[in-house]
Design a protein around this motif. Structure first.
Motif, short mmCIF file in Angstrom:
data_model
loop_
_atom_site.label_atom_id
_atom_site.label_comp_id
_atom_site.label_asym_id
_atom_site.label_seq_id
_atom_site.Cartn_x
_atom_site.Cartn_y
_atom_site.Cartn_z
N SER A 50 -44.41 27.53 35.49
CA SER A 50 -44.58 27.65 34.04
C SER A 50 -44.04 28.95 33.47
O SER A 50 -44.03 29.15 32.26
CB SER A 50 -46.05 27.46 33.67
N LEU A 69 -51.05 14.67 31.01
CA LEU A 69 -49.81 14.12 31.56
C LEU A 69 -49.81 12.60 31.43
O LEU A 69 -48.83 11.99 30.96
CB LEU A 69 -49.68 14.54 33.03
N SER A 95 -44.39 25.22 28.65
CA SER A 95 -44.97 25.15 29.98
C SER A 95 -46.45 25.44 29.92
O SER A 95 -46.99 25.85 28.89
CB SER A 95 -44.28 26.18 30.87
N ASP A 125 -50.83 22.34 37.71
CA ASP A 125 -50.86 22.35 36.25
C ASP A 125 -50.84 20.93 35.68
O ASP A 125 -51.64 20.58 34.82
CB ASP A 125 -49.64 23.14 35.76
N GLY A 126 -49.94 20.12 36.20
CA GLY A 126 -49.73 18.80 35.62
C GLY A 126 -50.69 17.74 36.12
O GLY A 126 -51.05 16.81 35.40
N ILE A 151 -40.20 15.80 30.89
CA ILE A 151 -41.23 16.50 31.67
C ILE A 151 -40.72 16.70 33.09
O ILE A 151 -40.41 15.72 33.79
CB ILE A 151 -42.54 15.69 31.70
N THR A 207 -43.86 21.83 34.26
CA THR A 207 -45.20 21.87 34.84
C THR A 207 -45.11 21.83 36.36
O THR A 207 -44.02 21.70 36.93
CB THR A 207 -46.05 20.70 34.27
N GLY A 212 -52.29 23.50 32.11
CA GLY A 212 -52.39 22.03 32.09
C GLY A 212 -52.11 21.37 30.76
O GLY A 212 -51.99 20.15 30.69
N LEU A 251 -41.77 18.13 36.67
CA LEU A 251 -42.90 18.58 37.47
C LEU A 251 -42.39 19.15 38.80
O LEU A 251 -41.79 18.42 39.60
CB LEU A 251 -43.88 17.43 37.71
#
Lengths: 340, 620
Positions: A59, A110, A53, A101-102, A122, A97, A75, A124
């Motif tokens: 995260s 990303l 994360s 963050d993402g 992944i 994420t 990130g 989100l």
């Protein structure tokens, strides 16, 4: 063949011994619970599972899983996951994420993770707010959103995670909702089973800083009319009475009522396997309140995976040139000898 | 000493034996000067000379043709003696155009050999170089041994029946210049002829054109009356063994591959292209059959984070960059430090700050390496002192990284990265073995990821190992368990532990050695790529009777355990650096030693004379 069978694991086997420190009522609990429920069904040993994360409320997720994990920096989780997966292709690697963050600090990573299509999952968590820094608008906050850093309303045109994922030609793109636990579990499972980068956006409620951001999609009264469940090969039908659908009018989707001369055959049929991402992109642009927002798998196609390709190049090089020999390399090309 | 020999054309020309020479080829950046210089280098190395090179090229790939900004140069020093620098003053300069003449003439010694391509000194060429008058027709060049050659005409002549267009034919001019130099310094054309076969084999007409031009250049030297004599340089008395030419970047690439082999690991490189580090990425990309996996990331941050991910997964992981890239990696380097994972961070320093002078050398990232992260974040730093030394530096850095479970920064610079020297090829079985153990989960009921061994290193448990599941991260961790922990005393304790672990490396590295008297008037304390200039300057001064010694630091964090005591044996300490005094700052702050500095940031290495003059000034 070994006669030893794999131990049957349960949700509890995947719980770490750490106290969970999310706010009571946070949507993250539901995602954690579904993850713990899904993992034992995958047949992957705990030690082969890794959660990576970035930074943010979401995260903290790896700390709560009894697997391998890394809580990295803001990130950048896709970068760590990429290096890990390339060198350890037999691991099941998850990236956890959030929208900040993402998509904000980590937007670049990303995008590149998705287009490279490594075999990563992944997830989100999109709560449309910065939670851990106590309530600033995020890149997915709607225009006009009043937050601590936008007292007169946000003037930042929001990003839409799935439009970005599909724009990067993501091979597996899905969406679910924290409160819709059965559907969420299904999406996590499909993401895990897909080979390549699986990108799942989860609408997640932050009950402290952005409570009710998705109430239209979760409340008993409105959810049937404001969301639409995508199913491969089926027409797009929604509504409490299953009497509304989505029809294509040229390049534009429109909401139509079934009956009154409109039949199911007139509706848009969902094709998650279409090699062209255009329809999936169009679905990602159906937004509340003009449209019911789709949940489910938007796209699931098979693309070459970076980790497979790189490791295949390593194998090919070894087949063609033989395992590298440093002594041979050092003496290749022009050399000369000095004698005593 | 001189002898007379018969040229193949029948003309008798004198051959003088000299100790060595410094030659620079200068031309437009499209003129192939780097290729010519590299060929000249390989040829000289194979002739058994000791060599040192200094390629110097502009940041622009093709600056406008013929302009001062577009001049690219390659300097080579070859000798029958041990040499450590590419030379201060040029014995010979080849100028392919007026711009090259203008920007390089100042470095040519009085009466030095000056070979110019007359054909390029036309009105346009002169105007692009801002010459009002043609210097070939004034007295400006009277103090030099000027050799005017119609290089373009002669090249076209040599290839005329091959049917090449003029543009392609003119591209062979660098081979003409090479051929002429080969004659002048008694070099064989064999190496370059083999190179032409290998490089242009697929284009027979181009290969033939280059071959003919090379030989035409050599024959021109033999027949022209402008060059009455040529030179011979004996083979240098190097330590017996098999040698090859190495640039610093190639030596680093091979060094990390050797480190991987010595430790039983496969190598992962996460990198983003940046001058002057990219050649390491290029080199390592070739060696997939060694299990080398290179990942060209989307940016510097993904480059380092992917390497940390690979390290978490048990690979030998490295990232390569230069100063601006290291700045971007800072946060992730801090994470690697608190995660306590092994990782090599290689910085090929260049002129800064910001984009600075991308293709020029500097040593100005020492304090960045030392302090350039948030929080208390000590990371071991080791530096390479010459192109060949890069190989050993890489292996030593990895040894430290795994023994102490820490990221390690390697500092190289543009000068040694692109410079070349002979490298004595080691036998791989003689390289130091690097022991690594990974815990297994068999008997572990509770795994403690932050327990420590006698080096204060924590266990390197690899995902996939049953029974050792654990989570690591950037938050402060509780001692031993590694659980997230905000306890004030624990944070102090962990900060102390991490610092102590790095400080203890001083007990695991060699004591600092010194070249010269054990005590005396002056110690020259250097680090990194200034090794050659410091060594030569100190030896020169000692030959003149001065009491001066030289210590060259490989280990910059921590310093060798005897450094304070060593400095105390000399009345004065001089620290020459290609920065404004960064090592001096550290030495003064750490040891309260009143060291003097010799500092410059001009994008160029030190001339030996600059250091020698400062030594004499301090001892006057």
């Amino acid at each position: 063949m070994s006669t030893e069978s794999l131990p049957i694991l349960t949700s509890a086997d995947f719980a770490s011994d750490q106290d969970i420190r999310w706010c009571p009522g946070c949507g993250d609990y539901s995602i954690l619970a579904q993850m713990k429920k899904v993992l034992p069904t995958l047949g992957i040993p705990r030690e082969k599972t890794v959660f990576i994360s970035g930074i943010g409320c979401s995260s903290r997720f790896p700390y709560y899983m009894n697997t391998y994990g890394m809580h990295s920096i803001h990130g950048r989780a896709p970068g760590f996951a990429t290096g890990l997966k390339i060198t350890n292709p037999d691991l099941s690697v998850w990236v956890i994420t959030g929208d900040g963050d993402g998509l904000s600090i980590g937007g670049n990573h990303l995008m590149h993770a998705i287009r490279r299509n490594l075999d990563l999952n992944i997830i989100l968590f999109n709560n449309r707010i910065y939670g851990l820094t106590k309530g600033q608008y995020s890149p997915t906050s709607p225009l006009g959103k009043i937050t601590k850093s936008s007292p007169m309303g946000s003037i930042d045109n929001p990003l839409h995670p799935l439009s970005i994922a599909i724009g990067c030609e993501g091979a597996f793109v899905a969406r679910s909702i924290d409160m819709n636990i059965k559907h969420l579990g299904q999406m996590l499972k499909r993401a895990a089973e897909h080979r390549g980068t699986s990108f799942v956006e989860v609408y997640q409620n932050c009950n402290v800083f952005n409570d009710g951001a998705y109430s239209w999609a979760t409340s008993r009264e409105t959810k049937a009319d404001s969301t639409i469940v995508l199913e491969h090969g089926k027409p797009l039908i929604f509504g409490k009475d299953r009497n509304k659908g989505i029809r294509l009018n040229g390049m534009e989707p429109e909401v139509v009522e079934l009956g009154k001369g409109v039949t199911e055959d007139d509706l848009l049929f969902h094709d998650e396997k279409s090699p062209e991402p255009s329809l999936a992109y169009l679905l990602s642009r159906m937004r509340h309140p003009e449209f019911p927002e789709p949940i489910g798998v938007f796209r699931a196609v098979d693309h070459p995976r970076y980790d497979d390709e790189l490791n295949r190049q390593v194998e090919t090089a070894r087949e063609k040139q033989g395992q590298g020999d440093l002594n041979k390399l050092f003496h290749s090309g022009e050399t000369w000898s000095v004698s005593s | 000493m001189s002898t007379t020999t018969e040229g193949t054309s029948g003309s008798a020309k004198q051959v003088f034996t000299i100790e060595g020479a410094t030659v620079r080829l200068a031309g437009d950046s499209g003129d192939g000067m780097q290729l010519a210089g590299t060929q000249f280098t390989n040829t000289s190395a194979l002739a058994g000379n000791d060599i040192a090179t200094f390629p110097d090229y502009p940041a622009e790939i093709r600056a406008p043709r013929g302009t001062l900004a577009g001049v690219s140069g390659f300097q080579l020093h070859f000798s029958s003696d041990d040499i450590f620098t590419p030379g201060d003053k040029l014995n010979a300069l080849v100028a392919m155009n007026p711009a090259a003449l203008k920007t390089n003439l100042a470095d040519l010694e009085p009466n030095g050999i000056l070979i110019v391509n007359v054909d390029a000194f036309d009105k346009k060429g002169l105007s692009l170089a801002h010459y009002d008058e043609n210097p070939l027709e004034t007295d400006e060049l009277d103090g030099y041994n000027l050799i005017k050659v119609n290089m373009t005409t002669l090249t076209r002549e040599a290839v005329k029946d091959l049917g090449l267009n003029t543009r392609v034919a003119d591209r062979c001019r660098n081979f003409f210049a090479m051929g002429l130099l080969y004659w002048l310094y008694g070099r064989s054309t064999d190496v370059t002829l083999r190179f032409i076969d290998a490089k242009f084999g697929a284009k027979p007409d181009v290969a033939e054109a280059n071959r003919r031009t090379l030989l035409a250049g050599r024959n021109y030297g033999e027949t022209t009356e402008a060059l009455p004599s040529s030179y011979h340089i004996d083979a240098a008395k190097l330590t017996p063994g098999t040698y090859r030419n190495m640039t610093g970047n190639q030596a680093l690439a091979w060094g990390v591959m050797a480190a991987a082999e010595c430790s039983g690991k496969e190598l992962f490189l996460g990198s983003y292209p940046i001058t002057p580090a990219s050649d390491i990425l290029h080199e390592l990309s070739k060696f997939k059959n060694f299990g080398v996996r290179t990942f060209q990331a989307e940016d510097e941050i993904a480059a380092v984070t992917s390497a940390i991910g690979a390290s978490f997964g048990g690979a030998m992981a490295i990232t390569t960059s230069s100063g601006p890239g290291i700045a971007l990696k800072g946060e992730a380097m801090g994470l690697a430090m608190i995660l306590e994972l092994p990782l090599l961070i290689i910085n090929i320093q260049r002129g800064g700050p910001s984009t600075g002078l991308p293709t020029k050398t500097e040593q100005s990232d020492l304090l960045q390496a030392m302090f350039g992260r948030n929080g208390e974040c000590p990371i071991p730093i080791i530096s390479a002192s010459s192109p060949a030394d890069c190989f050993d530096t890489a292996i030593e850095a990895w040894r430290i990284a795994v023994r102490f479970m820490t990221p390690v920064i390697i500092l190289s610079d543009g000068y040694i990265a692109n410079g070349a020297e002979p490298w004595r090829i080691p036998d791989v079985s003689d390289l130091p073995k690097i022991e690594i153990t990974h815990p297994t989960g068999d008997d572990a009921d509770t795994f403690h990821p932050y327990s420590r061994d006698e080096h204060l290193a924590r266990p390197w448990a690899i995902p996939g190992t049953p029974g050792l599941m654990h989570r690591i991260g950037g938050l402060e961790k509780q001692d031993i368990t590694g659980d997230v922990c905000y306890d004030p005393d624990n944070h102090q304790h962990m900060t102390d532990l991490r610092a102590k672990k790095v400080a203890n490396i001083a007990n695991d590295i060699p004591l600092q050695d010194v070249n010269g008297p054990e005590k005396g008037d002056l110690l020259v304390l250097g680090w990194g790529g200034t090794f050659g200039a410091c060594t030569t300057a100190v030896e020169r001064c000692r030959a003149e009777g001065l009491s001066v010694a030289h210590a060259h630091l490989r280990y910059l964090n921590p310093f060798p355990a005897n450094l304070a005591e060593l400095m105390g044996r000399y009345n004065k300490v001089l620290i020459p650096e290609l920065n404004m005094g960064q090592l001096r700052f550290l030495i003064r702050a750490t040891f309260l030693v009143d060291a003097a500095g010799l500092n410059k940031v001009k994008g160029k290495p030190f001339a030996v004379s600059e250091i020698a003059d400062e030594i004499k000034r301090l001892l006057a």
